[in-house]
Design a protein around this motif. Structure first.
Motif, PDB file in Angstrom:
ATOM      1  N   LEU A   1     -11.404 -17.271   1.649  1.00 22.06           N
ATOM      2  CA  LEU A   1     -11.729 -16.301   0.602  1.00 22.06           C
ATOM      3  C   LEU A   1     -10.439 -15.840  -0.045  1.00 22.06           C
ATOM      4  CD1 LEU A   1     -10.936 -13.124   1.539  1.00 22.06           C
ATOM      5  CD2 LEU A   1     -12.776 -13.586   3.146  1.00 22.06           C
ATOM      6  N   ASP A   2     -10.599 -15.178  -1.183  1.00 22.42           N
ATOM      7  CA  ASP A   2      -9.472 -14.471  -1.773  1.00 22.42           C
ATOM      8  C   ASP A   2      -9.929 -13.053  -2.089  1.00 22.42           C
ATOM      9  OD1 ASP A   2     -10.000 -14.189  -4.906  1.00 22.42           O
ATOM     10  OD2 ASP A   2     -10.621 -16.218  -4.361  1.00 22.42           O
ATOM     11  N   THR A   3      -8.993 -12.124  -1.980  1.00 19.36           N
ATOM     12  CA  THR A   3      -9.293 -10.730  -2.274  1.00 19.36           C
ATOM     13  C   THR A   3      -8.055 -10.053  -2.830  1.00 19.36           C
ATOM     14  OG1 THR A   3     -10.362  -8.729  -1.400  1.00 19.36           O
ATOM     15  CG2 THR A   3      -8.719  -9.775   0.015  1.00 19.36           C
ATOM     16  N   GLU A   4      -8.278  -9.017  -3.622  1.00 23.98           N
ATOM     17  CA  GLU A   4      -7.147  -8.313  -4.207  1.00 23.98           C
ATOM     18  C   GLU A   4      -6.257  -7.738  -3.113  1.00 23.98           C
ATOM     19  OE1 GLU A   4      -6.346  -4.292  -6.734  1.00 23.98           O
ATOM     20  OE2 GLU A   4      -8.012  -5.541  -7.434  1.00 23.98           O
ATOM     21  N   THR A   5      -4.986  -8.043  -3.188  1.00 22.25           N
ATOM     22  CA  THR A   5      -4.018  -7.540  -2.223  1.00 22.25           C
ATOM     23  C   THR A   5      -4.011  -6.009  -2.255  1.00 22.25           C
ATOM     24  OG1 THR A   5      -2.691  -9.521  -2.610  1.00 22.25           O
ATOM     25  CG2 THR A   5      -1.595  -7.671  -1.509  1.00 22.25           C
ATOM     26  N   GLY A   6      -4.097  -5.417  -1.074  1.00 18.21           N
ATOM     27  CA  GLY A   6      -4.097  -3.964  -0.971  1.00 18.21           C
ATOM     28  C   GLY A   6      -5.464  -3.327  -1.111  1.00 18.21           C
TER      29      GLY A   6
END
Length: 175
Positions: free
Chosen positions: A128-133
């Motif tokens: 998956l990818d997700t917004e850092t922070g």
């Protein structure tokens, strides 16, 4: 909250598309970086979910909904690649929990449902990818997902500001 998590086939996804759209609008309005800019029009969110039904019917996408009574309060999906050399993996997509249902373990419940279902289907690697922070990062790390790296300026948040994205992966097994 007593939420029931169910896997949606294409007809059921169409039946819930307006509630899923409301959930998506709520998430974008709340600042979640999900590929949409704010304000997200409800009609656009309905159309987006309607298009997902084709992927569900074709087996390219699996979608779960968490319901509290008659209301959809969360969702998660798995996108399956179409390449022969990648049938062992899937991408976790659109893990959403309505703002008024957060903090009660529903995100973890949805994540676990997707992970277990993936393993039962023979998928051994999720990514998956997700917004850092973002708050989602804490959930993924706590659930045993490993960070694979961060890409700067990967996607615009709902306000249109470019933000970094962190990639995660997790090996899953049936059991």
């Amino acid at each position: 909250m007593t939420a029931c998590v169910i896997r949606l086939d294409a007809p059921r996804l169409r039946a819930y598309e307006t509630q899923l759209a409301d959930l998506l609008v709520d998430a974008v309005d709340g600042g979640a970086s999900l590929g949409f800019l704010a304000p997200l029009e409800r009609a656009a969110a309905v159309a987006w979910w309607r298009e997902r039904a084709e992927g569900v019917a074709a087996g390219r996408l699996a979608v779960w909904a968490a319901r509290d009574g008659d209301r959809v309060v969360g969702t998660v999906g798995l996108a399956f690649p179409d390449k022969p050399n990648s049938r062992h993996r899937a991408e976790l997509v659109k893990l959403l929990v309505h703002r008024d249902a957060r903090g009660k373990g529903l995100g973890r419940t949805l994540l676990t449902a997707a992970e277990r279902s993936a393993a039962a289907l023979g998928v051994t690697l999720l990514h998956l990818d997700t917004e850092t922070g973002s708050p989602a990062e804490h959930l993924y790390r706590a659930a045993g997902w490993a960070g694979a790296g961060t890409i700067p300026d990967y996607a615009a948040d709902p306000a249109g500001v470019l933000r970094p994205t962190t990639l995660y992966y997790k090996h899953v097994t049936a059991g």
